[in-house]
Design an enzyme around this catalytic site. Structure first.
Site, short mmCIF file in Angstrom:
data_model
loop_
_atom_site.label_atom_id
_atom_site.label_comp_id
_atom_site.label_asym_id
_atom_site.label_seq_id
_atom_site.Cartn_x
_atom_site.Cartn_y
_atom_site.Cartn_z
N ASP A 1 0.61 -7.76 1.56
CA ASP A 1 0.91 -6.33 1.66
C ASP A 1 2.40 -6.06 1.75
O ASP A 1 2.90 -5.56 2.75
CB ASP A 1 0.18 -5.73 2.87
CG ASP A 1 0.22 -4.21 2.87
OD1 ASP A 1 0.54 -3.63 1.80
OD2 ASP A 1 -0.06 -3.60 3.91
N SER B 1 4.69 5.15 9.34
CA SER B 1 5.48 4.03 9.83
C SER B 1 5.25 2.76 9.03
O SER B 1 5.92 1.75 9.25
CB SER B 1 5.18 3.76 11.31
OG SER B 1 3.84 3.35 11.48
N HIS C 1 0.83 -1.21 0.00
CA HIS C 1 0.00 0.00 0.00
C HIS C 1 0.86 1.26 0.00
O HIS C 1 0.34 2.36 -0.19
CB HIS C 1 -1.00 0.00 1.17
CG HIS C 1 -0.41 0.18 2.52
ND1 HIS C 1 -0.16 -0.87 3.38
CD2 HIS C 1 -0.05 1.29 3.19
CE1 HIS C 1 0.32 -0.41 4.51
NE2 HIS C 1 0.40 0.90 4.43
#
Length: 212
Positions: free
Chosen positions: A113, A195, A82
């Site tokens: 991911d 983060s 992402h």
């Protein structure tokens, strides 16, 4: 004159402080942690990724994230999918000593991911080569960890935590790219925007997980 000017610029750049020079035993949570973080910090980069146009579910936008070098010879940076985006992007990575390089998407996993950016390691002039090894077997309940990265848009935030569970439910992303085949863990590290893609480090300096 041009050569002298360039040499002067190199001297000024070399005098810029390393981003890890301010790491202390207090900020790292212990002297051993400070040594680990100072050694590995050159491998952790702040990412700025601009989706140049809308593509499927990704709108045209700019996002901040983190990545870390897993192969310094080939210039491979591991991060979240992402963060890489799923369409055309322009991206930069800020390394140690504030060196900024353009990076390109090398791989986006179609299910999980994670993804990889690639950079040209020969273009780094001041940043020491470093890479972080992967140790998924080290992900165990009770493990003390540090999550290091571009948390809340700040380069080199050090967040401490403890692995609380390794069977967390899959997050609901409201997307067709749900990560149903990935093992998720939970840790009370209090991470926030920026983060994503940070390494979750153990005391040996190995990445036992990828922060999402």
């Amino acid at each position: 004159a041009a050569a002298a000017s360039a040499a002067s610029a190199d001297v000024r750049a070399a005098k810029r402080p390393r981003l890890a020079d301010g790491v202390t035993a207090v900020s790292a949570g212990g002297g051993e942690w400070a040594a680990v973080i100072s050694r590995l910090q050159p491998a952790i980069v702040a990412l700025k990724v601009t989706s140049v146009r809308s593509f499927e579910e990704d709108p045209a936008s700019t996002k901040l994230g983190t990545g870390f070098v897993v192969d310094s010879a080939r210039g491979l940076i591991l991060t979240n999918r992402h963060i890489t985006g799923i369409g055309p992007v322009r991206a930069t990575a800020t390394f140690d000593r504030h060196e900024e390089l353009e990076v390109e998407v090398l791989y986006r996993d179609p299910v999980h991911d994670f993804g990889f950016f690639r950079y040209d390691p020969t273009r780094l002039r001041l940043t020491r080569c470093a890479e972080i090894g992967l140790d998924p077997a080290g992900l165990k309940v009770g493990a003390e960890v540090r999550v290091i990265g571009n948390d809340a848009g700040e380069k080199l935030q050090i967040l401490s935590g403890t692995i609380a569970r390794v069977d967390r439910n899959v997050p609901e992303f409201c997307t067709v790219y749900n990560d149903e085949n990935t093992f998720y863990a939970g840790a009370g590290a209090g991470t926030s925007g920026g983060s994503s893609g940070s390494p979750v480090l153990n005391e040996d300096g190995q990445a036992i997980a990828l922060n999402a």
